[in-house]
Design an enzyme around this catalytic site. Structure first.
Site, mmCIF file in Angstrom:
data_model
loop_
_atom_site.group_PDB
_atom_site.id
_atom_site.type_symbol
_atom_site.label_atom_id
_atom_site.label_comp_id
_atom_site.label_asym_id
_atom_site.label_seq_id
_atom_site.Cartn_x
_atom_site.Cartn_y
_atom_site.Cartn_z
ATOM 1 N N ASN A 199 -15.300 -29.041 21.865
ATOM 2 C CA ASN A 199 -15.820 -27.998 22.753
ATOM 3 C C ASN A 199 -15.460 -26.651 22.144
ATOM 4 O OD1 ASN A 199 -16.376 -26.214 24.791
ATOM 5 N ND2 ASN A 199 -14.928 -27.065 26.273
ATOM 6 N N TRP A 200 -16.448 -26.032 21.550
ATOM 7 C CA TRP A 200 -16.184 -24.775 20.831
ATOM 8 C C TRP A 200 -15.907 -23.606 21.785
ATOM 9 C CZ3 TRP A 200 -19.861 -23.955 16.017
ATOM 10 C CH2 TRP A 200 -19.834 -25.099 15.203
ATOM 11 N N LYS A 201 -16.223 -23.792 23.064
ATOM 12 C CA LYS A 201 -16.086 -22.708 24.057
ATOM 13 C C LYS A 201 -16.837 -21.465 23.567
ATOM 14 C CE LYS A 201 -11.966 -24.966 25.734
ATOM 15 N NZ LYS A 201 -10.668 -24.874 26.387
ATOM 16 N N HIS A 240 -16.235 -28.443 33.525
ATOM 17 C CA HIS A 240 -15.015 -28.075 32.785
ATOM 18 C C HIS A 240 -14.133 -27.216 33.689
ATOM 19 C CE1 HIS A 240 -12.341 -26.267 29.873
ATOM 20 N NE2 HIS A 240 -12.641 -27.275 29.078
ATOM 21 N N GLU A 272 -12.587 -24.613 33.186
ATOM 22 C CA GLU A 272 -12.840 -23.169 33.085
ATOM 23 C C GLU A 272 -14.050 -22.779 33.938
ATOM 24 O OE1 GLU A 272 -12.780 -23.095 28.799
ATOM 25 O OE2 GLU A 272 -10.641 -23.549 28.890
ATOM 26 N N GLU A 329 -8.819 -33.820 31.732
ATOM 27 C CA GLU A 329 -8.208 -32.656 31.108
ATOM 28 C C GLU A 329 -7.248 -31.985 32.097
ATOM 29 O OE1 GLU A 329 -10.937 -31.099 27.674
ATOM 30 O OE2 GLU A 329 -11.411 -30.051 29.518
ATOM 31 N N GLY A 354 -5.182 -25.399 26.130
ATOM 32 C CA GLY A 354 -4.930 -24.163 25.404
ATOM 33 C C GLY A 354 -3.488 -23.695 25.485
ATOM 34 N N SER A 412 -4.876 -29.648 24.456
ATOM 35 C CA SER A 412 -4.004 -29.477 23.281
ATOM 36 C C SER A 412 -3.942 -30.712 22.380
ATOM 37 C CB SER A 412 -2.600 -29.049 23.714
ATOM 38 O OG SER A 412 -2.669 -27.815 24.420
ATOM 39 N N GLY A 421 -10.479 -28.685 22.188
ATOM 40 C CA GLY A 421 -10.811 -27.262 22.236
ATOM 41 C C GLY A 421 -10.376 -26.586 20.947
ATOM 42 N N GLY A 422 -9.229 -25.901 21.001
ATOM 43 C CA GLY A 422 -8.747 -25.098 19.871
ATOM 44 C C GLY A 422 -8.827 -25.785 18.509
HETATM 45 P P1 13P Z 1 -7.543 -27.202 23.995
HETATM 46 O O1 13P Z 1 -7.722 -28.374 23.037
HETATM 47 O O2 13P Z 1 -7.665 -25.878 23.316
HETATM 48 O O3 13P Z 1 -6.334 -27.354 24.826
HETATM 49 O O4 13P Z 1 -8.807 -27.261 25.012
HETATM 50 C C1 13P Z 1 -9.129 -28.447 25.632
HETATM 51 C C2 13P Z 1 -10.411 -28.269 26.329
HETATM 52 O O5 13P Z 1 -10.517 -27.521 27.285
HETATM 53 C C3 13P Z 1 -11.567 -29.032 25.827
HETATM 54 O O6 13P Z 1 -12.630 -29.001 26.715
#
Ligand code: 13P
Length: 251
Positions: free
Chosen positions: A9-11, A94, A96, A166, A172, A212, A233-234
């Site tokens: 997930n590149w966000k 998600h 977020e 998640e 993050g 993470s 994510g990251g």
């Molecule tokens: P991180 O891997 O940066 O913690 O993010 C996870 C995430 O929200 C994937 O959708």
């Protein structure tokens, strides 16, 4: 046997130029794997990504969509638009989107139905906040997100859905759920699916862990019985770390 599914997930990251660079590196570095690999770049990079991914093992997903077919929804995007740029998957619910944009379980359920009716695979995200974990209500929260999120979804449809657990406190933050903590919730999610749809369906549903995930913690997480993949994510924003996680995904 469920093959692992690793999704990135590149966000809200990367211009088209930066996307081209990362996708090229991923294509170059991807070695033989049984895992399914999905990337979910921002909307603006989807068309370019689709063209670059032709003939590659990497599949394409989006990070969100609206439940309506078209109309006055400024700033939003429809399922058919996503399909027209090659998406097969869409992340829905998600944390977020839930926290920043106030998306409710009911709204997310409508999106799940729309995605299914358009043959997009929903990656339905669930997970508790730190406060909810500390109050010991993790399972209640996850259950409610799942029960409402999957309301009126048939067993046949449910088989094709991906669920991503998640924990919000692990996103993050560098704080990963321990493999045992994650496995406990994954097992609970599978038991809820089994209760609703039966064991056979529950055994087919992919349940990813997200929060993470890094190359150095991926193998241990992915070796848990009910952890079938990762939503990253990251660490998906750099080819080396995303490829490292894919390498850790063995059946
Ligand atoms: P991180 O891997 O940066 O913690 O993010 C996870 C995430 O929200 C994937 O959708």
């Amino acid at each position: 046997m469920r093959n692992k599914v690793i999704a990135g997930n590149w966000k809200m990251n990367y211009s088209i130029e930066e996307s081209v660079k990362l996708i090229s590196e991923l294509k170059q570095g991807l070695t033989e794997t049984d895992a399914k690999v999905i990337i979910c770049p921002p909307f603006t990079s989807l068309e370019t990504a689709n063209a670059l991914l032709k003939g590659s093992k990497i599949e394409l997903g989006a990070q969100n969509m609206h439940n309506e077919t078209s109309g006055a929804f400024t700033g939003d995007i429809s399922a058919s638009m996503l399909k027209s740029v090659g998406c097969k998957y869409v992340i829905l619910g998600h944390s977020e989107r839930r926290a920043i944009f106030g998306e409710s379980n009911e709204f997310i359920n409508k999106k799940v139905h729309k995605a299914l009716s358009e043959n997009l695979v929903p990656i339905l995200c669930v997970g508790e906040s730190l406060e909810e974990r500390e109050k010991n209500i993790t399972k209640d929260v996850v259950k409610n997100q799942l029960v409402v999120g999957l309301d009126s979804v048939s067993a046949e449809q449910a088989e094709g859905i991906i669920i991503a657990y998640e924990p919000v406190w692990a996103i993050g933050t560098g704080k990963t759920a321990s493999p045992a903590q994650a496995q406990e919730v994954h097992e609970f999610i599978r038991s809820l699916i089994s209760e609703k749809y039966g064991q056979e369906t529950a055994e087919k549903v992919i349940i990813q862990y997200g929060g993470s995930v890094k190359p150095d913690n991926a193998s241990e997480l992915l070796s848990q019985k009910d952890i079938d993949g990762a939503l990253v994510g990251g660490a998906c924003l750099k080819a080396d770390s995303f490829l490292g996680i894919i390498k850790a995904a063995k059946n």
